[in-house]
Structures are given as structure tokens and as C-alpha cells.
Design a protein around this motif. Structure first.
Motif, PDB file in Angstrom:
ATOM      1  N   GLN A   2       0.840  -1.203   0.000  1.00  0.00           N
ATOM      2  CA  GLN A   2       0.000   0.000   0.000  1.00  0.00           C
ATOM      3  C   GLN A   2       0.865   1.239   0.000  1.00  0.00           C
ATOM      4  N   ALA A   3       1.833   1.243  -0.890  1.00  0.00           N
ATOM      5  CA  ALA A   3       2.742   2.389  -1.008  1.00  0.00           C
ATOM      6  C   ALA A   3       3.044   2.620  -2.474  1.00  0.00           C
ATOM      7  N   THR A   4       3.106   3.891  -2.868  1.00  0.00           N
ATOM      8  CA  THR A   4       3.510   4.204  -4.239  1.00  0.00           C
ATOM      9  C   THR A   4       5.031   4.072  -4.328  1.00  0.00           C
ATOM     10  N   ILE A   5       5.535   4.053  -5.546  1.00  0.00           N
ATOM     11  CA  ILE A   5       6.990   4.014  -5.736  1.00  0.00           C
ATOM     12  C   ILE A   5       7.606   5.271  -5.116  1.00  0.00           C
ATOM     13  N   ARG A   6       6.897   6.408  -5.244  1.00  0.00           N
ATOM     14  CA  ARG A   6       7.402   7.651  -4.643  1.00  0.00           C
ATOM     15  C   ARG A   6       7.465   7.520  -3.118  1.00  0.00           C
ATOM     16  N   ASP A   7       6.459   6.881  -2.520  1.00  0.00           N
ATOM     17  CA  ASP A   7       6.482   6.640  -1.063  1.00  0.00           C
ATOM     18  C   ASP A   7       7.729   5.839  -0.681  1.00  0.00           C
ATOM     19  N   LEU A   8       8.017   4.788  -1.474  1.00  0.00           N
ATOM     20  CA  LEU A   8       9.170   3.927  -1.185  1.00  0.00           C
ATOM     21  C   LEU A   8      10.467   4.727  -1.295  1.00  0.00           C
ATOM     22  N   MET A   9      10.511   5.576  -2.321  1.00  0.00           N
ATOM     23  CA  MET A   9      11.698   6.394  -2.567  1.00  0.00           C
ATOM     24  C   MET A   9      11.898   7.383  -1.415  1.00  0.00           C
ATOM     25  N   GLU A  10      10.816   8.040  -1.019  1.00  0.00           N
ATOM     26  CA  GLU A  10      10.911   9.043   0.050  1.00  0.00           C
ATOM     27  C   GLU A  10      11.249   8.397   1.391  1.00  0.00           C
ATOM     28  N   ALA A  11      10.746   7.180   1.608  1.00  0.00           N
ATOM     29  CA  ALA A  11      11.057   6.454   2.847  1.00  0.00           C
ATOM     30  C   ALA A  11      12.553   6.158   2.928  1.00  0.00           C
ATOM     31  N   ARG A  12      13.139   5.807   1.769  1.00  0.00           N
ATOM     32  CA  ARG A  12      14.586   5.532   1.739  1.00  0.00           C
ATOM     33  C   ARG A  12      15.397   6.785   2.032  1.00  0.00           C
ATOM     34  N   ILE A  13      14.946   7.901   1.453  1.00  0.00           N
ATOM     35  CA  ILE A  13      15.639   9.182   1.676  1.00  0.00           C
ATOM     36  C   ILE A  13      15.542   9.565   3.157  1.00  0.00           C
ATOM     37  N   ALA A  14      14.343   9.391   3.720  1.00  0.00           N
ATOM     38  CA  ALA A  14      14.126   9.743   5.133  1.00  0.00           C
ATOM     39  C   ALA A  14      15.000   8.877   6.049  1.00  0.00           C
ATOM     40  N   ARG A  15      15.077   7.578   5.727  1.00  0.00           N
ATOM     41  CA  ARG A  15      15.866   6.659   6.547  1.00  0.00           C
ATOM     42  C   ARG A  15      17.352   7.029   6.513  1.00  0.00           C
ATOM     43  N   ALA A  16      17.844   7.355   5.300  1.00  0.00           N
ATOM     44  CA  ALA A  16      19.261   7.730   5.157  1.00  0.00           C
ATOM     45  C   ALA A  16      19.555   9.010   5.931  1.00  0.00           C
ATOM     46  N   THR A  17      18.615   9.955   5.840  1.00  0.00           N
ATOM     47  CA  THR A  17      18.782  11.240   6.534  1.00  0.00           C
ATOM     48  C   THR A  17      18.834  11.017   8.044  1.00  0.00           C
ATOM     49  N   GLN A  18      17.885  10.198   8.524  1.00  0.00           N
ATOM     50  CA  GLN A  18      17.782   9.916   9.954  1.00  0.00           C
ATOM     51  C   GLN A  18      19.035   9.245  10.494  1.00  0.00           C
ATOM     52  N   ARG A  19      19.610   8.347   9.693  1.00  0.00           N
ATOM     53  CA  ARG A  19      20.793   7.612  10.139  1.00  0.00           C
ATOM     54  C   ARG A  19      22.095   8.354   9.881  1.00  0.00           C
ATOM     55  N   GLY A  20      21.979   9.521   9.261  1.00  0.00           N
ATOM     56  CA  GLY A  20      23.172  10.290   8.935  1.00  0.00           C
ATOM     57  C   GLY A  20      24.015   9.667   7.840  1.00  0.00           C
ATOM     58  N   GLN A  21      23.353   8.868   6.993  1.00  0.00           N
ATOM     59  CA  GLN A  21      24.059   8.227   5.871  1.00  0.00           C
ATOM     60  C   GLN A  21      23.974   9.145   4.652  1.00  0.00           C
ATOM     61  N   PRO A  22      24.805   8.885   3.615  1.00  0.00           N
ATOM     62  CA  PRO A  22      24.701   9.706   2.398  1.00  0.00           C
ATOM     63  C   PRO A  22      23.261   9.651   1.853  1.00  0.00           C
ATOM     64  N   VAL A  23      22.687  10.814   1.600  1.00  0.00           N
ATOM     65  CA  VAL A  23      21.286  10.875   1.165  1.00  0.00           C
ATOM     66  C   VAL A  23      21.197  10.706  -0.360  1.00  0.00           C
ATOM     67  N   PRO A  24      20.454   9.709  -0.807  1.00  0.00           N
ATOM     68  CA  PRO A  24      20.336   9.492  -2.256  1.00  0.00           C
ATOM     69  C   PRO A  24      19.690  10.700  -2.939  1.00  0.00           C
ATOM     70  N   THR A  25      20.046  10.912  -4.201  1.00  0.00           N
ATOM     71  CA  THR A  25      19.560  12.107  -4.907  1.00  0.00           C
ATOM     72  C   THR A  25      18.752  11.748  -6.151  1.00  0.00           C
ATOM     73  N   TRP A  26      17.831  10.794  -6.030  1.00  0.00           N
ATOM     74  CA  TRP A  26      16.991  10.471  -7.181  1.00  0.00           C
ATOM     75  C   TRP A  26      16.092  11.666  -7.498  1.00  0.00           C
ATOM     76  N   ALA A  27      16.054  12.061  -8.788  1.00  0.00           N
ATOM     77  CA  ALA A  27      15.234  13.210  -9.185  1.00  0.00           C
ATOM     78  C   ALA A  27      13.749  12.845  -9.152  1.00  0.00           C
ATOM     79  N   ASP A  28      13.444  11.604  -9.530  1.00  0.00           N
ATOM     80  CA  ASP A  28      12.041  11.181  -9.576  1.00  0.00           C
ATOM     81  C   ASP A  28      11.958   9.650  -9.500  1.00  0.00           C
ATOM     82  N   GLU A  29      10.736   9.118  -9.612  1.00  0.00           N
ATOM     83  CA  GLU A  29      10.536   7.670  -9.512  1.00  0.00           C
ATOM     84  C   GLU A  29      11.310   6.905 -10.588  1.00  0.00           C
TER      85      GLU A  29
END
Ligand SMILES: [Zn+2]
Lengths: 134, 236
Positions: free
Chosen positions: B113-140
Motif C-alpha cells: 500500500q505504497a507508491t513508488i514515490r512513497d518507497l523512494m521518500e522512505a529511503r531518503i528519510a531513513r538515510a537522513t535519519q541515520r546520517g548516511q549519504p542521502v540518495p539524490t533520485w530526481a524522480d521515480e
């Protein structure tokens, strides 16, 4: 019901890199691997013939996530044999990461590989393999 | 009376067609069609082996073909036959994954029950939270092109091009016209059905146009008494 070319006879020949098939006396088509009837017209008037084992790659894939018992990566392809039938097998001696669309149309020659049995198969199996020509 | 069916991806359709024939013939008034899938108890190699049993076991199985592998070969064949560059075809397939995930989000009973954009944003949020390099995908599309998050399963297909392994079940009640009136105000009517099968994949030669699919569609249209042009929507 009698099979003209049995699985056993077909795989025994394949183990010697010889490709046996059935030529239809009704339509002239070839059936490979063996079946009870012609795959083109369903006639049972068939003769065993030895095919050239040469052909062209029609399609392929690199399997990166394999079934239990297989070690990825490896290439599975389908070859159109010079006599007409299409046959699935492993394309060998090609770097998996260099396997791109230009493989389609490449000339290949038949070989074989013996695959160990697993808990779902009735013992050892034999697959066709295809190596690139020149 | 209980009956079981196995037709790989088409199992449910085969069961529904059989139920339809029992009801349409008048032998049964109501038939319940149920289907289940329990795959998540298996690991990936075991599940892949189980699905691969849908291929010809004597002459295709030994080559190590997998289900995604079959459709991967189809994608290469299609790209070559119709002259569609693989990059373009992959872009079009990615749009299907984006659309399907969007639809999944609208269905409370969907597996994902998640869009591809949701999955992408969740990954970005997780990386940010953990202080890891934040991925820079422009779009889905760029997210889906990234093999680190969308690994290749069988070239050219990546994870989101393939069906997920699922645990789930579904059921359908088929009833005669008379019985239906007592069950629902909004019945779905079956106008025609068709079913065909074919031998091993390689014996079908150019499988971008599967003969069994063409013939079964013809059967269904003939039974329905309509031409393809007369139908509003088509789904396979
Ligand atoms: Zn024939």
C-alpha cells in the motif's frame, strides 16, 4: 502409444553433442525436442533425423536470481536452429555483464551440460548449451 | 463437490472458467471459487524453483530458466522484433510498476500500500535519519533505474518489473442469474470465456504473440457474440 524418438534416445545423443529431432513427412516441419506428434501439424508420420546443431540466438536473459540448485549469474537463451525449430539452452562462454541486445542474431553451435538431479527431478538432467561461433 | 486446479499464473482464471461452465450448464446454481498462495514461508531460491515448475521440466527446467527469466526473454524478443530500444521499453515497463503501486495504495486489501514515490521518500528519510549519504533520485524513474534499490532479477527485468512473492487468498461466488438476484444488486456478468494451452516455450517460437492467448480470446469473443471493437475495455 509408441514414441518414435524417446527422451532417453534424445538425451543420450545430446550427451554426445548430437541433436536428434523428428522430421514430419506430412508438412516437412521439424520437432525438437521430441514429441509424440509434429508441433506444426500434429501428424504422427515422423522420421528421426540428426540436425546440424547450428542456429541463431533469438532471445536470451542473464539469470541473476536463480532457482535452488543453480548458481547465478548464467545465461539462458532460445536459439532458432537452421532447420527451423527454436530450442532453449544455456549460452556459454559469454561474460554475463557483456551480454547485451547485440547477442540476438549471433550464430551459435550446440553443446550440452549435465545438471545434477535435485529433490524435485527424476535424477540427472541434460541441457543444450550454445557457444558463439567465431 | 470439490475440485483443485493448477495453471501457474492462470490458475484462478482456469478455476473461474470451470465454475462458470458448471453454473452456465445448469448443473450447479452456486459455485465458490477460492484461491490461495503461500510463498513467504519459502526462501527466494526455493520459491523461484517452485515457480519454475511451470516451465517444461524435461527440456527447459535443466537450463535453469526461472519465471522472471521467461518474461525477461520475452522483453528482449519484443524489443528486437518491434525495434523499440531497450531503454525505452524499460521506461514503459517502469511506468506500469508506478501505476500498479499507485492502484495498490487505493486498495486496503492490497499486498503493498505504497507508491513508488512513497518507497523512494522512505529511503531518503531513513538515510537522513541515520546520517548516511542521502540518495539524490530526481524522480521515480531515476529511483527505478538504480540497481542498488531495484536490483536486476533477470536482464532486463528489475525487482519492480516482477511479481512479488505473496501470501494471500481470494474468493469469488459464481451464481446463476436467478440466484444472483437474491445475492446482490450489482452482479458482474460473464459474457464469454476461453481457454487454451501450449507446449514448452521454445516450441511456440515467436512468443511475443502467444497462440494460446490469441485462440482463447477468440473463443471468449465468439461465445460473447461480440467483436473486439465492440468491447469497451480489454484486460488479459
Ligand atoms: Zn507436420
Amino acid at each position: 502409444m509408441e514414441y518414435k524418438l524417446t527422451h532417453k534416445a534424445y538425451t543420450s545423443a545430446l550427451r554426445e553433442n548430437r541433436l536428434l529431432g523428428l522430421k514430419c513427412n506430412a508438412c516437412g516441419g521439424y520437432t525438437v525436442p521430441p514429441k509424440k506428434v509434429c508441433i506444426e501439424c500434429a501428424s504422427e508420420d515422423l522420421d528421426i533425423v540428426e540436425l546440424s546443431g547450428r542456429g541463431e540466438i533469438r532471445t536470451f536473459t542473464v539469470i541473476r536470481v536463480a532457482s535452488e540448485g543453480f548458481q547465478a549469474p548464467y545465461i539462458v537463451g532460445i536459439v532458432e536452429l537452421d532447420e527451423g525449430p527454436w530450442l532453449m539452452g544455456n549460452i556459454i562462454d559469454v561474460d554475463c555483464d557483456g551480454a547485451t541486445m547485440d547477442m540476438i542474431g549471433r550464430r551459435v553451435r550446440l553443446g550440452h551440460a549435465v545438471i545434477p538431479g535435485d529433490k524435485y527431478s527424476a535424477g540427472e538432467r541434460v541441457t543444450a548449451t550454445f557457444g558463439l561461433e567465431n | 463437490m470439490r475440485k483443485g486446479f493448477e495453471g501457474v499464473c492462470a490458475t484462478a482464471s482456469v478455476a473461474i472458467r470451470d465454475a462458470f461452465m458448471w453454473v452456465a450448464s445448469g448443473y450447479n446454481d452456486i459455485v465458490l471459487v477460492g484461491g490461495t498462495e503461500r510463498v513467504l514461508v519459502m526462501d527466494t531460491p526455493y520459491a523461484t524453483r517452485t515457480f519454475a515448475m511451470g516451465s517444461d521440466s524435461y527440456y527447459e527446467g535443466p537450463a535453469g530458466i526461472t519465471f522472471p527469466g521467461v518474461f525477461a526473454m520475452l522483453a528482449h524478443l519484443y524489443s528486437h522484433k518491434y525495434g523499440i530500444p531497450l531503454v525505452k521499453l524499460k521506461e514503459q515497463m517502469a511506468m506500469v510498476a508506478i501505476k500498479n503501486h499507485q492502484n495498490g495504495k487505493l486498495n486496503p486489501k492490497a499486498q503493498f500500500q505504497a507508491t513508488i514515490r512513497d518507497l523512494m521518500e522512505a529511503r531518503i528519510a531513513r538515510a537522513t535519519q541515520r546520517g548516511q549519504p542521502v540518495p539524490t533520485w530526481a524522480d521515480e524513474m531515476e529511483f527505478l533505474r538504480d540497481i542498488k534499490v531495484n536490483p536486476v532479477i533477470a536482464d532486463p527485468l528489475q525487482l519492480y518489473d516482477c511479481c512479488p512473492f505473496s501470501d494471500g487468498a481470494a474468493a469469488l461466488v459464481l451464481a446463476s442469474r436467478d440466484k444472483t438476484r437474491r445475492l446482490t444488486d450489482k452482479p458482474v456478468l460473464i459474457a464469454g470465456v476461453g481457454q487454451c494451452s501450449a507446449g514448452p516455450l521454445h516450441n511456440q517460437k515467436d512468443f511475443t504473440r502467444m497462440k494460446a492467448r490469441i485462440l482463447s480470446a477468440k473463443q471468449a469473443y465468439t461465445q460473447a457474440g461480440i467483436e473486439p471493437q465492440g468491447a469497451g475495455k480489454h484486460g488479459i
